[in-house]
Write a protein that holds these residues in place. Structure first.
Motif, PDB file in Angstrom:
ATOM      1  N   LYS A  31     -49.522  -8.702  16.023  1.00 28.00           N
ATOM      2  CA  LYS A  31     -49.880 -10.067  15.605  1.00 28.00           C
ATOM      3  C   LYS A  31     -51.295 -10.410  16.050  1.00 28.00           C
ATOM      4  CE  LYS A  31     -45.209 -11.917  15.557  1.00 28.00           C
ATOM      5  NZ  LYS A  31     -44.230 -12.763  16.241  1.00 28.00           N
ATOM      6  N   MET A  32     -51.646 -10.021  17.256  1.00 26.80           N
ATOM      7  CA  MET A  32     -52.976 -10.295  17.786  1.00 26.80           C
ATOM      8  C   MET A  32     -54.049  -9.622  16.927  1.00 26.80           C
ATOM      9  SD  MET A  32     -54.409  -9.521  21.642  1.00 26.80           S
ATOM     10  CE  MET A  32     -53.816  -7.861  21.630  1.00 26.80           C
ATOM     11  N   LEU A  33     -53.757  -8.412  16.446  1.00 30.56           N
ATOM     12  CA  LEU A  33     -54.732  -7.633  15.694  1.00 30.56           C
ATOM     13  C   LEU A  33     -54.577  -7.774  14.179  1.00 30.56           C
ATOM     14  CD1 LEU A  33     -54.677  -4.303  17.736  1.00 30.56           C
ATOM     15  CD2 LEU A  33     -56.304  -6.201  17.908  1.00 30.56           C
ATOM     16  N   THR A  34     -53.576  -8.514  13.770  1.00 30.25           N
ATOM     17  CA  THR A  34     -53.254  -8.669  12.347  1.00 30.25           C
ATOM     18  C   THR A  34     -53.063  -7.294  11.699  1.00 30.25           C
ATOM     19  OG1 THR A  34     -54.736 -10.580  12.391  1.00 30.25           O
ATOM     20  CG2 THR A  34     -53.839  -9.965  10.264  1.00 30.25           C
ATOM     21  N   THR A  35     -52.128  -6.550  12.261  1.00 29.48           N
ATOM     22  CA  THR A  35     -51.811  -5.224  11.732  1.00 29.48           C
ATOM     23  C   THR A  35     -50.316  -5.007  11.856  1.00 29.48           C
ATOM     24  OG1 THR A  35     -52.505  -2.908  11.722  1.00 29.48           O
ATOM     25  CG2 THR A  35     -52.188  -3.935  13.894  1.00 29.48           C
ATOM     26  N   ASN A  36     -49.879  -3.818  11.570  1.00 25.41           N
ATOM     27  CA  ASN A  36     -48.471  -3.461  11.597  1.00 25.41           C
ATOM     28  C   ASN A  36     -48.104  -2.876  12.965  1.00 25.41           C
ATOM     29  OD1 ASN A  36     -46.094  -1.660  11.172  1.00 25.41           O
ATOM     30  ND2 ASN A  36     -46.321  -2.386   9.068  1.00 25.41           N
ATOM     31  N   PRO A  37     -46.916  -3.215  13.504  1.00 26.62           N
ATOM     32  CA  PRO A  37     -46.494  -2.653  14.791  1.00 26.62           C
ATOM     33  C   PRO A  37     -46.452  -1.124  14.814  1.00 26.62           C
ATOM     34  CG  PRO A  37     -45.078  -4.480  14.193  1.00 26.62           C
ATOM     35  CD  PRO A  37     -45.952  -4.218  13.004  1.00 26.62           C
ATOM     36  N   VAL A  38     -46.202  -0.506  13.669  1.00 29.01           N
ATOM     37  CA  VAL A  38     -46.183   0.960  13.608  1.00 29.01           C
ATOM     38  C   VAL A  38     -47.580   1.517  13.891  1.00 29.01           C
ATOM     39  CG1 VAL A  38     -45.810   2.951  12.090  1.00 29.01           C
ATOM     40  CG2 VAL A  38     -44.226   1.019  12.026  1.00 29.01           C
ATOM     41  N   VAL A  39     -48.601   0.860  13.377  1.00 29.67           N
ATOM     42  CA  VAL A  39     -49.984   1.268  13.635  1.00 29.67           C
ATOM     43  C   VAL A  39     -50.280   1.131  15.127  1.00 29.67           C
ATOM     44  CG1 VAL A  39     -52.412   0.702  13.194  1.00 29.67           C
ATOM     45  CG2 VAL A  39     -50.756   0.672  11.319  1.00 29.67           C
ATOM     46  N   VAL A  40     -49.807   0.053  15.719  1.00 34.93           N
ATOM     47  CA  VAL A  40     -50.007  -0.170  17.156  1.00 34.93           C
ATOM     48  C   VAL A  40     -49.328   0.937  17.953  1.00 34.93           C
ATOM     49  CG1 VAL A  40     -49.460  -1.698  19.106  1.00 34.93           C
ATOM     50  CG2 VAL A  40     -50.288  -2.665  16.939  1.00 34.93           C
ATOM     51  N   ARG A  41     -48.079   1.244  17.619  1.00 36.90           N
ATOM     52  CA  ARG A  41     -47.352   2.282  18.367  1.00 36.90           C
ATOM     53  C   ARG A  41     -48.034   3.642  18.252  1.00 36.90           C
ATOM     54  NH1 ARG A  41     -43.041  -1.164  17.171  1.00 36.90           N
ATOM     55  NH2 ARG A  41     -42.591  -0.347  15.094  1.00 36.90           N
ATOM     56  N   ARG A  42     -48.514   3.993  17.055  1.00 34.76           N
ATOM     57  CA  ARG A  42     -49.204   5.266  16.868  1.00 34.76           C
ATOM     58  C   ARG A  42     -50.477   5.333  17.715  1.00 34.76           C
ATOM     59  NH1 ARG A  42     -50.547   5.648  11.148  1.00 34.76           N
ATOM     60  NH2 ARG A  42     -48.921   4.174  10.705  1.00 34.76           N
ATOM     61  N   THR A  43     -51.222   4.243  17.701  1.00 42.34           N
ATOM     62  CA  THR A  43     -52.481   4.198  18.449  1.00 42.34           C
ATOM     63  C   THR A  43     -52.221   4.210  19.953  1.00 42.34           C
ATOM     64  OG1 THR A  43     -53.522   2.979  16.644  1.00 42.34           O
ATOM     65  CG2 THR A  43     -54.609   2.900  18.793  1.00 42.34           C
ATOM     66  N   MET A  44     -51.272   3.407  20.386  1.00 42.87           N
ATOM     67  CA  MET A  44     -50.966   3.346  21.815  1.00 42.87           C
ATOM     68  C   MET A  44     -50.397   4.675  22.319  1.00 42.87           C
ATOM     69  SD  MET A  44     -52.073   0.408  22.654  1.00 42.87           S
ATOM     70  CE  MET A  44     -51.378  -0.113  24.218  1.00 42.87           C
ATOM     71  N   ALA A  45     -49.708   5.406  21.458  1.00 41.79           N
ATOM     72  CA  ALA A  45     -49.182   6.717  21.852  1.00 41.79           C
ATOM     73  C   ALA A  45     -50.318   7.674  22.203  1.00 41.79           C
ATOM     74  CB  ALA A  45     -48.318   7.303  20.736  1.00 41.79           C
ATOM     75  N   LEU A  46     -51.427   7.574  21.491  1.00 41.13           N
ATOM     76  CA  LEU A  46     -52.601   8.400  21.826  1.00 41.13           C
ATOM     77  C   LEU A  46     -53.117   8.064  23.222  1.00 41.13           C
ATOM     78  CD1 LEU A  46     -54.545   8.115  18.434  1.00 41.13           C
ATOM     79  CD2 LEU A  46     -53.260  10.107  19.272  1.00 41.13           C
ATOM     80  N   LEU A  47     -53.116   6.790  23.547  1.00 41.79           N
ATOM     81  CA  LEU A  47     -53.576   6.352  24.871  1.00 41.79           C
ATOM     82  C   LEU A  47     -52.582   6.746  25.963  1.00 41.79           C
ATOM     83  CD1 LEU A  47     -54.885   2.794  23.932  1.00 41.79           C
ATOM     84  CD2 LEU A  47     -56.180   4.920  24.074  1.00 41.79           C
ATOM     85  N   ARG A  48     -51.291   6.711  25.628  1.00 38.82           N
ATOM     86  CA  ARG A  48     -50.259   7.122  26.585  1.00 38.82           C
ATOM     87  C   ARG A  48     -50.408   8.598  26.921  1.00 38.82           C
ATOM     88  NH1 ARG A  48     -44.812   6.128  24.227  1.00 38.82           N
ATOM     89  NH2 ARG A  48     -45.446   7.918  22.998  1.00 38.82           N
ATOM     90  N   GLU A  49     -50.692   9.434  25.901  1.00 41.11           N
ATOM     91  CA  GLU A  49     -50.874  10.873  26.125  1.00 41.11           C
ATOM     92  C   GLU A  49     -52.009  11.155  27.104  1.00 41.11           C
ATOM     93  OE1 GLU A  49     -51.430  12.819  22.374  1.00 41.11           O
ATOM     94  OE2 GLU A  49     -49.530  12.061  21.586  1.00 41.11           O
ATOM     95  N   CYS A  50     -52.991  10.267  27.151  1.00 45.02           N
ATOM     96  CA  CYS A  50     -54.134  10.433  28.059  1.00 45.02           C
ATOM     97  C   CYS A  50     -53.910   9.755  29.407  1.00 45.02           C
ATOM     98  CB  CYS A  50     -55.397   9.875  27.410  1.00 45.02           C
ATOM     99  SG  CYS A  50     -55.901  10.810  25.958  1.00 45.02           S
ATOM    100  N   GLY A  51     -52.796   9.060  29.547  1.00 43.29           N
ATOM    101  CA  GLY A  51     -52.463   8.430  30.821  1.00 43.29           C
ATOM    102  C   GLY A  51     -53.042   7.050  31.031  1.00 43.29           C
ATOM    103  N   TYR A  52     -53.532   6.401  29.975  1.00 41.86           N
ATOM    104  CA  TYR A  52     -54.140   5.075  30.123  1.00 41.86           C
ATOM    105  C   TYR A  52     -53.129   3.946  30.017  1.00 41.86           C
ATOM    106  CZ  TYR A  52     -58.298   7.877  29.341  1.00 41.86           C
ATOM    107  OH  TYR A  52     -59.270   8.849  29.425  1.00 41.86           O
ATOM    108  N   VAL A  53     -52.046   4.170  29.271  1.00 40.68           N
ATOM    109  CA  VAL A  53     -51.009   3.155  29.132  1.00 40.68           C
ATOM    110  C   VAL A  53     -49.644   3.805  29.298  1.00 40.68           C
ATOM    111  CG1 VAL A  53     -52.374   1.674  27.588  1.00 40.68           C
ATOM    112  CG2 VAL A  53     -50.814   3.382  26.606  1.00 40.68           C
ATOM    113  N   ALA A  54     -48.655   2.959  29.534  1.00 38.48           N
ATOM    114  CA  ALA A  54     -47.268   3.405  29.624  1.00 38.48           C
ATOM    115  C   ALA A  54     -46.419   2.475  28.768  1.00 38.48           C
ATOM    116  CB  ALA A  54     -46.784   3.371  31.075  1.00 38.48           C
ATOM    117  N   ALA A  55     -45.317   3.009  28.283  1.00 33.33           N
ATOM    118  CA  ALA A  55     -44.399   2.209  27.481  1.00 33.33           C
ATOM    119  C   ALA A  55     -43.094   2.055  28.233  1.00 33.33           C
ATOM    120  CB  ALA A  55     -44.151   2.878  26.136  1.00 33.33           C
ATOM    121  N   VAL A  56     -42.582   0.833  28.233  1.00 39.14           N
ATOM    122  CA  VAL A  56     -41.289   0.533  28.836  1.00 39.14           C
ATOM    123  C   VAL A  56     -40.361   0.152  27.701  1.00 39.14           C
ATOM    124  CG1 VAL A  56     -40.049  -0.993  30.414  1.00 39.14           C
ATOM    125  CG2 VAL A  56     -42.390  -0.280  30.946  1.00 39.14           C
TER     126      VAL A  56
END
Length: 140
Positions: A31-56
């Protein structure tokens, strides 16, 4: 020509995550980015693989930072997103036999490589903590 704003948008999200005490859902980020949650999850997964974010998962789940903003540079995020070039300017190869095209491409290629090296060097010098401080100093 359409601009690629993915780096800017992801940096925006990461600074927001630092401000939130609780994990932030993909839906809220979308909602903040005016995009689809699937796009957010795909992008955040790249950051998770690098250790910058975590998902709960589950109730009160979402995304949160895994490290301090001072430990992450713009270059880190650029690389995590898998970006190859910071420029969308391309060289032509329509007239392979034309010596003028070869000269133009050499000049453009050299200038773009120099500019990209300088920009990536600067990206490596700017942390997300710098972005957060700039926000606080100017708007906080």
């Amino acid at each position: 020509m359409r601009k690629d704003s993915r780096l800017s948008r992801v940096l925006h999200v990461l600074v927001h995550l630092d401000v939130h005490e609780q994990p932030v859902t993909s839906e809220t980020i979308a909602k903040m980015l005016t995009t689809n949650p699937v796009v957010v999850r795909r992008t955040m997964a790249l950051l998770r693989e690098c250790g910058y974010v975590a998902a709960v998962k589950g109730h009160k789940g979402g995304w949160s930072l895994s490290c301090s903003l001072s430990d992450i540079t713009l270059l880190d995020i650029h690389r995590a997103l898998g970006e190859r070039s910071v420029f969308t300017i391309g060289l032509t190869d329509e007239h392979n036999n034309c010596l003028i095209e070869h000269a133009v491409n050499r000049a453009l290629d050299g200038a773009m490589k120099d500019a990209e090296a300088l920009l990536l060097q600067r990206f490596g010098e700017v942390t997300l903590a710098d972005l957060s401080r700039d926000f606080e100093n100017n708007y906080g």
